[in-house]
Motif scaffolding. Sequence first.
Motif, PDB file in Angstrom:
ATOM      1  N   GLN A   3       0.824  -1.204   0.000  1.00 35.82           N
ATOM      2  CA  GLN A   3       0.000   0.000   0.000  1.00 35.82           C
ATOM      3  C   GLN A   3       0.861   1.259   0.000  1.00 35.82           C
ATOM      4  OE1 GLN A   3      -2.580  -0.410   3.396  1.00 35.82           O
ATOM      5  NE2 GLN A   3      -3.457  -2.344   2.646  1.00 35.82           N
ATOM      6  N   SER A   4       1.977   1.231   0.785  1.00 38.62           N
ATOM      7  CA  SER A   4       2.870   2.392   0.842  1.00 38.62           C
ATOM      8  C   SER A   4       3.528   2.629  -0.508  1.00 38.62           C
ATOM      9  CB  SER A   4       3.940   2.179   1.919  1.00 38.62           C
ATOM     10  OG  SER A   4       3.363   2.046   3.191  1.00 38.62           O
ATOM     11  N   VAL A   5       4.025   1.568  -1.143  1.00 38.16           N
ATOM     12  CA  VAL A   5       4.676   1.705  -2.450  1.00 38.16           C
ATOM     13  C   VAL A   5       3.679   2.236  -3.476  1.00 38.16           C
ATOM     14  CG1 VAL A   5       5.748   0.437  -4.357  1.00 38.16           C
ATOM     15  CG2 VAL A   5       6.408  -0.054  -1.985  1.00 38.16           C
ATOM     16  N   ALA A  57       0.635  17.520   2.490  1.00 42.67           N
ATOM     17  CA  ALA A  57      -0.096  16.319   2.900  1.00 42.67           C
ATOM     18  C   ALA A  57       0.622  15.059   2.438  1.00 42.67           C
ATOM     19  CB  ALA A  57      -1.518  16.354   2.333  1.00 42.67           C
ATOM     20  N   ASP A  58       1.161  15.100   1.198  1.00 43.03           N
ATOM     21  CA  ASP A  58       1.918  13.957   0.680  1.00 43.03           C
ATOM     22  C   ASP A  58       3.154  13.708   1.548  1.00 43.03           C
ATOM     23  OD1 ASP A  58       0.198  13.544  -1.494  1.00 43.03           O
ATOM     24  OD2 ASP A  58       1.256  15.033  -2.700  1.00 43.03           O
ATOM     25  N   LEU A  59       3.849  14.786   1.875  1.00 42.90           N
ATOM     26  CA  LEU A  59       5.066  14.657   2.676  1.00 42.90           C
ATOM     27  C   LEU A  59       4.738  14.100   4.061  1.00 42.90           C
ATOM     28  CD1 LEU A  59       8.096  15.145   2.555  1.00 42.90           C
ATOM     29  CD2 LEU A  59       7.711  17.457   3.419  1.00 42.90           C
ATOM     30  N   THR A  60       3.625  14.546   4.640  1.00 38.66           N
ATOM     31  CA  THR A  60       3.211  14.046   5.951  1.00 38.66           C
ATOM     32  C   THR A  60       2.962  12.540   5.895  1.00 38.66           C
ATOM     33  OG1 THR A  60       2.220  16.179   6.518  1.00 38.66           O
ATOM     34  CG2 THR A  60       1.480  14.250   7.778  1.00 38.66           C
ATOM     35  N   GLU A  71       4.933   9.585   7.888  1.00 37.57           N
ATOM     36  CA  GLU A  71       4.213   8.620   8.716  1.00 37.57           C
ATOM     37  C   GLU A  71       4.580   7.188   8.327  1.00 37.57           C
ATOM     38  OE1 GLU A  71      -0.373   7.138   9.585  1.00 37.57           O
ATOM     39  OE2 GLU A  71       0.007   8.874   8.306  1.00 37.57           O
ATOM     40  N   TRP A  72       4.626   6.902   7.023  1.00 38.12           N
ATOM     41  CA  TRP A  72       4.996   5.551   6.580  1.00 38.12           C
ATOM     42  C   TRP A  72       6.419   5.207   7.017  1.00 38.12           C
ATOM     43  CZ3 TRP A  72       3.346   7.281   1.056  1.00 38.12           C
ATOM     44  CH2 TRP A  72       1.948   7.304   0.974  1.00 38.12           C
ATOM     45  N   SER A  73       7.327   6.181   6.863  1.00 38.13           N
ATOM     46  CA  SER A  73       8.731   5.929   7.213  1.00 38.13           C
ATOM     47  C   SER A  73       8.884   5.650   8.703  1.00 38.13           C
ATOM     48  CB  SER A  73       9.595   7.128   6.815  1.00 38.13           C
ATOM     49  OG  SER A  73       9.544   7.342   5.421  1.00 38.13           O
ATOM     50  N   ALA A 107      13.170  13.827   4.390  1.00 39.30           N
ATOM     51  CA  ALA A 107      12.088  13.573   5.337  1.00 39.30           C
ATOM     52  C   ALA A 107      12.109  12.129   5.808  1.00 39.30           C
ATOM     53  CB  ALA A 107      10.741  13.903   4.684  1.00 39.30           C
ATOM     54  N   VAL A 108      12.385  11.206   4.887  1.00 38.78           N
ATOM     55  CA  VAL A 108      12.484   9.786   5.236  1.00 38.78           C
ATOM     56  C   VAL A 108      13.619   9.574   6.246  1.00 38.78           C
ATOM     57  CG1 VAL A 108      13.097   7.508   4.350  1.00 38.78           C
ATOM     58  CG2 VAL A 108      11.461   8.937   3.102  1.00 38.78           C
ATOM     59  N   ALA A 109      14.773  10.179   5.959  1.00 33.29           N
ATOM     60  CA  ALA A 109      15.929  10.010   6.852  1.00 33.29           C
ATOM     61  C   ALA A 109      15.633  10.578   8.239  1.00 33.29           C
ATOM     62  CB  ALA A 109      17.155  10.688   6.244  1.00 33.29           C
ATOM     63  N   LEU A 110      15.002  11.767   8.286  1.00 31.92           N
ATOM     64  CA  LEU A 110      14.695  12.387   9.577  1.00 31.92           C
ATOM     65  C   LEU A 110      13.688  11.548  10.356  1.00 31.92           C
ATOM     66  CD1 LEU A 110      15.027  14.756  11.511  1.00 31.92           C
ATOM     67  CD2 LEU A 110      13.197  15.939  10.262  1.00 31.92           C
TER      68      LEU A 110
END
Length: 373
Positions: free
Chosen positions: A44-46, A66-69, A73-75, A129-132
């Motif tokens: 679903q995430s992919v 919203a996309d970045l949020t 959340e997924w990360s 954002a993923v790394a953080l």
Amino acid sequence: MSDLHSRMQPRVRELTAAVIARCAAEVPFYRELPPETLHGEVTQSVSAVLTILLRTLGRPGAMGQADLTRIIEWSARRAEDRLPLEAAVTAYLIGAEVWWQALTEVAAPDELAAAGRGMLDCLRTAMPAVALAHQQAQEDIRSEDKRVRRALISALLSGHPYESLAEAAGVEVGQAHEVLLLDLGQPAPPVRLVQSALDAHTGTLVLMDHVDGVALLPGGCALDSLAGRLAKAVGRPVLAAAASAAAPAAIPEAAAEAREVLALVRRLARPPGLYRLDDVLLEHQLARPGAGLVRLAAKLAPLDGHPHLLETLRAFVHRGHNRRQTALDLHIHRNTLDYRLQRVSLLTGLDLAAPEQARLLAAAVTARDLARP
């Protein structure tokens, strides 16, 4: 909606499956996930990320807050599942590669430049954002892990129920343990340095309370060389005491024994190294308070005005009555040593040549050391 968007939209499900297949084949973490997780939440995430990429076609900067949020959340969720950051980055790069390959198959040459800019813009926004998110989630996990491990070792040392804490910490608590007490001096060396040295010596994660300097090592662990290895790791001499516990229920008693031994070798100013009760058994018994200990220490009262004689006797006793080594330690000639020992016998009335009186003098040295502040 651009023509390229219309051409790519039907392929999102196919491309999602391709990304999942490659992740499972190339990234160990994904390969070891339960199928229901891999084909459920992860898929679903992919799919959602590819849908975001789909919106960027012909629309640079289309990724919104919203996309970045959602990506953060997924990360964070994956990080809480112990997904390594490098695995997360690899998954995004696999997704970008699969996406770009599909673009080259359906896009016209004049469309690829804009599509490439849109994809790179998404990656430039998403990857930090993923790394953080991973870093923050992993710091929270490490803090929680440390808290649970501290609670676990506290329960074991106090004899309280520990099973649920061991399960929460992911630690297998065996039957036998070596309870280790450490005196690492001041200022205290870095916690991570000590922990790494213990983990490396045992080959497993060692439970340790770094405030009290107590660690639980697996039973049967070789401890003879441990003090030396720790000394090399922290760059200073290490004084340690150990006691064995045959079962978790015996850990509190073993810890109490190790504490007594460590306190004793400190009082006796013993050299750095690792000590067990058997190493100081006589001294431990002599340390029991009472009139006998006072009278034993008083045997050396005649030497109060002769500190060099007391020092000589102490060195002679600690060297097991080895005259040659005692003379070397004190940097004096053998004849000087013999003269001093004769003076000790004369002043105390106890003959070092008589085994029974020599043992009494040795015990008096220990009693005298124990009487020191």
